[in-house]
Motif scaffolding. Structure first.
Motif, PDB file in Angstrom:
ATOM      1  N   UNK A  78       0.777  -1.235   0.000  1.00 28.59           N
ATOM      2  CA  UNK A  78       0.000   0.000   0.000  1.00 28.59           C
ATOM      3  C   UNK A  78       0.808   1.283   0.000  1.00 28.59           C
ATOM      4  N   UNK A  79       2.119   1.165  -0.183  1.00 25.14           N
ATOM      5  CA  UNK A  79       2.977   2.344  -0.190  1.00 25.14           C
ATOM      6  C   UNK A  79       3.899   2.341  -1.402  1.00 25.14           C
ATOM      7  N   UNK A  80       4.216   3.531  -1.882  1.00 29.53           N
ATOM      8  CA  UNK A  80       5.243   3.714  -2.911  1.00 29.53           C
ATOM      9  C   UNK A  80       6.377   4.496  -2.277  1.00 29.53           C
ATOM     10  N   UNK A  81       7.566   3.941  -2.344  1.00 30.64           N
ATOM     11  CA  UNK A  81       8.763   4.570  -1.800  1.00 30.64           C
ATOM     12  C   UNK A  81       9.625   5.001  -2.982  1.00 30.64           C
ATOM     13  N   UNK A  82       9.778   6.303  -3.169  1.00 23.44           N
ATOM     14  CA  UNK A  82      10.596   6.818  -4.257  1.00 23.44           C
ATOM     15  C   UNK A  82      11.992   7.123  -3.738  1.00 23.44           C
ATOM     16  N   UNK A  83      12.983   6.708  -4.501  1.00 24.92           N
ATOM     17  CA  UNK A  83      14.352   7.068  -4.135  1.00 24.92           C
ATOM     18  C   UNK A  83      14.517   8.569  -4.299  1.00 24.92           C
ATOM     19  N   UNK A  84      15.592   9.098  -3.779  1.00 19.82           N
ATOM     20  CA  UNK A  84      15.853  10.517  -3.951  1.00 19.82           C
ATOM     21  C   UNK A  84      15.968  10.835  -5.433  1.00 19.82           C
ATOM     22  N   UNK A  85      15.142  11.764  -5.893  1.00 20.71           N
ATOM     23  CA  UNK A  85      15.124  12.132  -7.307  1.00 20.71           C
ATOM     24  C   UNK A  85      15.939  13.401  -7.501  1.00 20.71           C
ATOM     25  N   UNK A  86      16.751  13.417  -8.554  1.00 22.15           N
ATOM     26  CA  UNK A  86      17.534  14.590  -8.915  1.00 22.15           C
ATOM     27  C   UNK A  86      17.240  14.952 -10.366  1.00 22.15           C
ATOM     28  N   UNK A  87      17.615  16.140 -10.753  1.00 18.41           N
ATOM     29  CA  UNK A  87      17.373  16.620 -12.111  1.00 18.41           C
ATOM     30  C   UNK A  87      18.276  15.903 -13.102  1.00 18.41           C
ATOM     31  N   UNK A  88      17.776  15.722 -14.323  1.00 18.79           N
ATOM     32  CA  UNK A  88      18.593  15.194 -15.412  1.00 18.79           C
ATOM     33  C   UNK A  88      19.450  16.300 -16.020  1.00 18.79           C
ATOM     34  N   UNK A  89      18.907  17.525 -16.026  1.00 19.92           N
ATOM     35  CA  UNK A  89      19.612  18.673 -16.602  1.00 19.92           C
ATOM     36  C   UNK A  89      20.151  19.535 -15.470  1.00 19.92           C
ATOM     37  N   UNK A  90      21.412  19.331 -15.136  1.00 21.53           N
ATOM     38  CA  UNK A  90      22.004  20.058 -14.011  1.00 21.53           C
ATOM     39  C   UNK A  90      22.429  21.472 -14.379  1.00 21.53           C
ATOM     40  N   UNK A  91      22.239  21.873 -15.634  1.00 19.96           N
ATOM     41  CA  UNK A  91      22.526  23.263 -16.002  1.00 19.96           C
ATOM     42  C   UNK A  91      21.396  24.194 -15.587  1.00 19.96           C
ATOM     43  N   UNK A  92      20.260  23.620 -15.161  1.00 13.87           N
ATOM     44  CA  UNK A  92      19.114  24.423 -14.743  1.00 13.87           C
ATOM     45  C   UNK A  92      19.376  25.089 -13.397  1.00 13.87           C
ATOM     46  N   UNK A  93      18.669  26.181 -13.153  1.00 12.59           N
ATOM     47  CA  UNK A  93      18.698  26.840 -11.846  1.00 12.59           C
ATOM     48  C   UNK A  93      18.125  25.885 -10.797  1.00 12.59           C
ATOM     49  N   UNK A  94      18.308  26.172  -9.524  1.00  9.39           N
ATOM     50  CA  UNK A  94      17.678  25.320  -8.502  1.00  9.39           C
ATOM     51  C   UNK A  94      16.161  25.198  -8.695  1.00  9.39           C
ATOM     52  N   UNK A  95      15.498  26.286  -9.064  1.00  7.93           N
ATOM     53  CA  UNK A  95      14.049  26.206  -9.319  1.00  7.93           C
ATOM     54  C   UNK A  95      13.769  25.329 -10.530  1.00  7.93           C
ATOM     55  N   UNK A  96      14.591  25.436 -11.554  1.00  3.81           N
ATOM     56  CA  UNK A  96      14.431  24.593 -12.741  1.00  3.81           C
ATOM     57  C   UNK A  96      14.675  23.130 -12.428  1.00  3.81           C
ATOM     58  N   UNK A  97      15.697  22.858 -11.625  1.00  2.00           N
ATOM     59  CA  UNK A  97      15.943  21.477 -11.208  1.00  2.00           C
ATOM     60  C   UNK A  97      14.763  20.960 -10.397  1.00  2.00           C
ATOM     61  N   UNK A  98      14.231  21.784  -9.499  1.00  2.00           N
ATOM     62  CA  UNK A  98      13.075  21.367  -8.694  1.00  2.00           C
ATOM     63  C   UNK A  98      11.909  20.995  -9.588  1.00  2.00           C
ATOM     64  N   UNK A  99      11.614  21.819 -10.589  1.00  4.80           N
ATOM     65  CA  UNK A  99      10.488  21.534 -11.477  1.00  4.80           C
ATOM     66  C   UNK A  99      10.712  20.233 -12.238  1.00  4.80           C
ATOM     67  N   UNK A 100      11.924  20.019 -12.721  1.00  8.78           N
ATOM     68  CA  UNK A 100      12.215  18.782 -13.443  1.00  8.78           C
ATOM     69  C   UNK A 100      12.044  17.567 -12.528  1.00  8.78           C
ATOM     70  N   UNK A 101      12.478  17.682 -11.284  1.00  8.57           N
ATOM     71  CA  UNK A 101      12.319  16.587 -10.323  1.00  8.57           C
ATOM     72  C   UNK A 101      10.840  16.318 -10.053  1.00  8.57           C
ATOM     73  N   UNK A 102      10.069  17.365  -9.838  1.00  8.88           N
ATOM     74  CA  UNK A 102       8.643  17.185  -9.568  1.00  8.88           C
ATOM     75  C   UNK A 102       7.940  16.534 -10.754  1.00  8.88           C
ATOM     76  N   UNK A 103       8.354  16.862 -11.963  1.00 11.11           N
ATOM     77  CA  UNK A 103       7.807  16.197 -13.148  1.00 11.11           C
ATOM     78  C   UNK A 103       8.158  14.708 -13.140  1.00 11.11           C
ATOM     79  N   UNK A 104       9.378  14.372 -12.736  1.00 11.09           N
ATOM     80  CA  UNK A 104       9.778  12.964 -12.637  1.00 11.09           C
ATOM     81  C   UNK A 104       8.941  12.242 -11.583  1.00 11.09           C
ATOM     82  N   UNK A 105       8.701  12.918 -10.466  1.00  9.73           N
ATOM     83  CA  UNK A 105       7.874  12.321  -9.415  1.00  9.73           C
ATOM     84  C   UNK A 105       6.470  12.064  -9.931  1.00  9.73           C
ATOM     85  N   UNK A 106       5.901  13.015 -10.661  1.00 10.94           N
ATOM     86  CA  UNK A 106       4.578  12.802 -11.261  1.00 10.94           C
ATOM     87  C   UNK A 106       4.572  11.544 -12.116  1.00 10.94           C
ATOM     88  N   UNK A 107       5.608  11.357 -12.921  1.00 10.92           N
ATOM     89  CA  UNK A 107       5.684  10.183 -13.788  1.00 10.92           C
ATOM     90  C   UNK A 107       5.802   8.884 -13.015  1.00 10.92           C
TER      91      UNK A 107
END
Length: 115
Positions: free
Chosen positions: A20-49
């Motif tokens: 009954x639980x999903x455990x996600x490993x620590x997610x990081x951005x694929x594009x590390x050239x992004x700003x911290x906010x950009x990396x956050x958005x990319x990570x949140x998109x990965x979490x959605x997927x």
């Protein structure tokens, strides 16, 4: 006892679903050239997927652990986070400053969700 593993490599799984639980490993951005906010958005998109693979969405998140490489990115991170979290469904959350495994990463997010 059924354990499902997603995004498996030799070292880890991107997500493990069990009892009954999903455990996600620590997610990081694929594009590390992004700003911290950009990396956050990319990570949140990965979490959605990943959550979609488990058949749920971000409203099922129970807990989030956030690591910021620099605490000065806290406000910029929260702007992205607050726009992403569904109103009325915020998870329990911890956010800390910590050096990450590689200096190009500025944000890492771990999630536990109900499935």
């Amino acid at each position: 006892m059924q354990i499902q593993r997603f995004g498996v490599n030799a070292r880890m799984s991107a997500m493990v679903v069990h009892n009954g639980f999903a455990f996600l490993s620590g997610q990081v951005a694929d594009d590390t050239s992004l700003s911290p906010a950009g990396q956050a958005q990319q990570i949140l998109d990965k979490i959605d997927g990943l959550l979609a693979e488990a058949g749920v969405d971000k409203r099922s998140i129970l807990s989030a652990t956030i690591w910021l490489a620099n605490h000065e990115d806290f406000a910029a991170f929260n702007e992205v986070w607050d726009a992403w979290v569904p109103q009325g469904h915020p998870p329990a959350r911890a956010c800390v400053e910590s050096p990450l495994a590689f200096p190009q990463y500025t944000v890492e997010i771990g999630i536990i969700a109900a499935v």
